[in-house]
Write an enzyme that holds these catalytic residues in place. Structure first.
Site, PDB file in Angstrom:
ATOM      1  N   ILE A 129       7.264   2.516   2.693  1.00  0.00           N
ATOM      2  CA  ILE A 129       6.314   1.578   2.101  1.00  0.00           C
ATOM      3  C   ILE A 129       6.628   0.159   2.575  1.00  0.00           C
ATOM      4  O   ILE A 129       7.646  -0.427   2.206  1.00  0.00           O
ATOM      5  CB  ILE A 129       6.338   1.668   0.562  1.00  0.00           C
ATOM      6  CG1 ILE A 129       6.092   3.116   0.115  1.00  0.00           C
ATOM      7  CG2 ILE A 129       5.299   0.719  -0.023  1.00  0.00           C
ATOM      8  CD1 ILE A 129       4.836   3.752   0.684  1.00  0.00           C
ATOM      9  N   GLU A 172      -0.131   4.182  10.146  1.00  0.00           N
ATOM     10  CA  GLU A 172      -1.586   4.229   9.916  1.00  0.00           C
ATOM     11  C   GLU A 172      -2.262   5.289  10.787  1.00  0.00           C
ATOM     12  O   GLU A 172      -3.384   5.130  11.251  1.00  0.00           O
ATOM     13  CB  GLU A 172      -2.226   2.850  10.118  1.00  0.00           C
ATOM     14  CG  GLU A 172      -1.882   1.889   8.994  1.00  0.00           C
ATOM     15  CD  GLU A 172      -2.767   0.657   8.974  1.00  0.00           C
ATOM     16  OE1 GLU A 172      -3.973   0.792   9.213  1.00  0.00           O
ATOM     17  OE2 GLU A 172      -2.237  -0.430   8.707  1.00  0.00           O
ATOM     18  N   PHE A 213       0.874  -1.177   0.000  1.00  0.00           N
ATOM     19  CA  PHE A 213       0.000   0.000   0.000  1.00  0.00           C
ATOM     20  C   PHE A 213       0.909   1.224   0.000  1.00  0.00           C
ATOM     21  O   PHE A 213       1.619   1.480   0.979  1.00  0.00           O
ATOM     22  CB  PHE A 213      -0.874  -0.042   1.252  1.00  0.00           C
ATOM     23  CG  PHE A 213      -1.901   1.050   1.381  1.00  0.00           C
ATOM     24  CD1 PHE A 213      -3.117   0.961   0.719  1.00  0.00           C
ATOM     25  CD2 PHE A 213      -1.679   2.141   2.211  1.00  0.00           C
ATOM     26  CE1 PHE A 213      -4.087   1.947   0.877  1.00  0.00           C
ATOM     27  CE2 PHE A 213      -2.634   3.122   2.379  1.00  0.00           C
ATOM     28  CZ  PHE A 213      -3.843   3.035   1.703  1.00  0.00           C
ATOM     29  N   ALA A 214       0.935   1.997  -1.109  1.00  0.00           N
ATOM     30  CA  ALA A 214       1.890   3.092  -1.272  1.00  0.00           C
ATOM     31  C   ALA A 214       1.184   4.438  -1.247  1.00  0.00           C
ATOM     32  O   ALA A 214       0.742   4.945  -2.284  1.00  0.00           O
ATOM     33  CB  ALA A 214       2.677   2.916  -2.568  1.00  0.00           C
ATOM     34  N   ALA A 242       4.610  14.127   2.635  1.00  0.00           N
ATOM     35  CA  ALA A 242       3.167  13.912   2.780  1.00  0.00           C
ATOM     36  C   ALA A 242       2.931  12.626   3.555  1.00  0.00           C
ATOM     37  O   ALA A 242       2.783  11.553   2.974  1.00  0.00           O
ATOM     38  CB  ALA A 242       2.489  13.845   1.412  1.00  0.00           C
ATOM     39  N   GLN A 289       3.701  -5.996  46.886  1.00  0.00           N
ATOM     40  CA  GLN A 289       2.526  -5.226  46.502  1.00  0.00           C
ATOM     41  C   GLN A 289       2.797  -4.281  45.335  1.00  0.00           C
ATOM     42  O   GLN A 289       1.903  -4.045  44.513  1.00  0.00           O
ATOM     43  CB  GLN A 289       1.991  -4.438  47.703  1.00  0.00           C
ATOM     44  CG  GLN A 289       1.290  -5.312  48.722  1.00  0.00           C
ATOM     45  CD  GLN A 289       0.621  -4.503  49.818  1.00  0.00           C
ATOM     46  OE1 GLN A 289       1.090  -3.417  50.170  1.00  0.00           O
ATOM     47  NE2 GLN A 289      -0.475  -5.019  50.353  1.00  0.00           N
ATOM     48  N   SER A 320       1.062  12.349   7.425  1.00  0.00           N
ATOM     49  CA  SER A 320      -0.295  12.588   7.933  1.00  0.00           C
ATOM     50  C   SER A 320      -1.051  13.578   7.052  1.00  0.00           C
ATOM     51  O   SER A 320      -2.275  13.521   6.954  1.00  0.00           O
ATOM     52  CB  SER A 320      -0.221  13.118   9.368  1.00  0.00           C
ATOM     53  OG  SER A 320       0.372  12.160  10.224  1.00  0.00           O
TER      54      SER A 320
END
Length: 404
Positions: free
Chosen positions: A161, A366, A127-128, A134, A281, A136
């Site tokens: 990529i 992502e 997925f490129a 560029a 604890q 976000s």
């Protein structure tokens, strides 16, 4: 690995059966060579294809296991594979993400040509979208696709990529000039043997996997390789990411579950001051925090996947919440597990050390955590204004003017 969350009503018996099958398969897989990630990923994709698990990455009409992509199945697969090995999760995930745009917007001919080979593991997908300037900010995309007769001519670069350098098929996004900003983007299916396609650089990161910078220099792509209509690229990319964003949360959840299990085992067995580490604890309090972080992530992830699969509602906000929470919680859980291991926690070859490197990237790719916060806020502001709580007094105009 605690799989009790599968008993929640978000999931059906078919999901529990899938979890069992993948868990058993992953537990039996031979050790993965992380020093040669190209070869390891090729072997993993082929093995996942032979096992039938890659069939969950494509619809049944093209060799898939289910009539359409099922977010819950993708999440279960990624969580289980990530629990065992991050590279196994990566190999599975990229088959779905890399071909997702073809599933959503490819012509029947493109779907018939590509998707069965993705499902069988014969072809590796990529997925490129991202570029040097560029990430976000997708609207800043500079790679261009100029129409020339029955071809588009692509010029520009893509970077970061995944599967770059080993993929057989790339979904590439480029500016076709239909409109400014994100409205001027289109998507194309590109193969690495097309003249003008170049691997400009291989990229090494803290959790190794195949990664590259791509360069297109006058690359000619047939018009029929365009996905959807011209100018629909951004919409296609966002629809693809919306499907797979919840599965990123699931991968983080798998890492967190493994870290919690490793921490529990270490704390129970580590002798200290005449006791075990688990007797103290401070240790118990930290384990309680870790378990709560894991369960919170599991619930948000399951909700996002169920809402897409069953409620058939948009999940932009829910997937962003899940991705943000699961990755950030996993970072805390894994960091705590490393700390609990002491010096062993930072020793190469110890599981929590590799988990520490694996989780760091998930907080960025992502959509970084900061972007997910903005997505949640944007979706929140789109919703109708909430009415004042019962019994509250509405501010008077005078009060507004005086700041009361």
């Amino acid at each position: 690995m605690d799989r009790s969350s599968l008993d929640l009503p978000f999931f059906g018996p078919e999901h529990r059966a899938l979890s069992d099958a993948i868990f058993d398969w992953a537990a039996a897989m031979p050790p993965i060579d992380h020093h040669d990630t190209d070869a390891a990923c090729r072997r993993l994709v082929a093995a996942l294809g032979r096992s039938g698990f890659l069939r969950y990455c494509v619809p049944a009409a093209f060799g898939g296991a289910l009539p359409e992509l099922d977010s819950r199945a993708l999440c279960i697969a990624r969580e289980t594979l990530a629990y065992h090995d991050g590279l196994a999760d990566f190999a599975f995930a990229m088959q779905g993400l890399g071909s997702g745009a073809i599933t959503l917007a490819g012509s029947p001919e493109l779907q018939r040509r590509v998707l069965p080979k993705v499902a069988s593991g014969e072809w590796i997908a990529a997925f490129a979208l991202t570029e040097p300037e560029a990430g976000s900010d997708v609207a800043a995309m500079a790679t261009s696709a100029r129409l020339d007769g029955d071809h588009y001519v692509l010029d520009g670069e893509k970077t970061w990529i995944s599967n770059g350098g080993i993929a057989d098929v790339y979904c590439v996004f480029a500016r076709t000039g239909d409109a400014p900003g994100t409205r001027g983007l289109s998507a194309f299916v590109v193969h690495p043997d097309m003249p003008g396609f170049e691997i400009a650089e291989r990229l090494d990161v803290i959790a190794p996997h195949p990664l590259a910078r791509l360069r297109f220099n006058g690359l000619r792509v047939p018009v029929e390789n365009r996905l959807g209509a011209s100018g629909e690229g951004f919409k296609i990319a966002m629809r693809t990411l919306d499907i797979f964003r919840a599965s990123v949360a699931a991968a983080a959840l798998g890492f967190a579950r493994r870290a919690l299990d490793e921490a529990l085992a270490h704390a129970r067995g580590r002798a200290m001051f005449g006791h075990t580490l688990a007797d103290f604890q401070l240790t118990q309090a930290k384990l309680g925090e870790m378990a709560t972080d894991v369960d919170a992530a599991a619930l948000l992830t399951a909700r996002a996947a169920w809402q897409r699969d069953v409620a058939k509602k948009p999940t932009t906000r829910e997937a962003a919440m899940a991705k943000m929470t699961a990755t950030e919680n996993a970072q805390r859980v894994i960091d705590a597990a490393v700390q609990m291991h002491g010096g062993q926690g930072v020793r190469v070859g110890v599981k929590v050390e590799s988990l520490y490197r694996e989780i760091r990237a998930l907080r960025i790719y992502e959509g970084a955590t900061e972007v997910q916060k903005l997505i949640v806020a944007r979706e929140l502001m789109k919703s109708p204004a909430r009415s004042a709580p019962p019994g509250s007094r509405k501010a008077s105009p005078e009060g507004d003017r005086h700041g009361s």
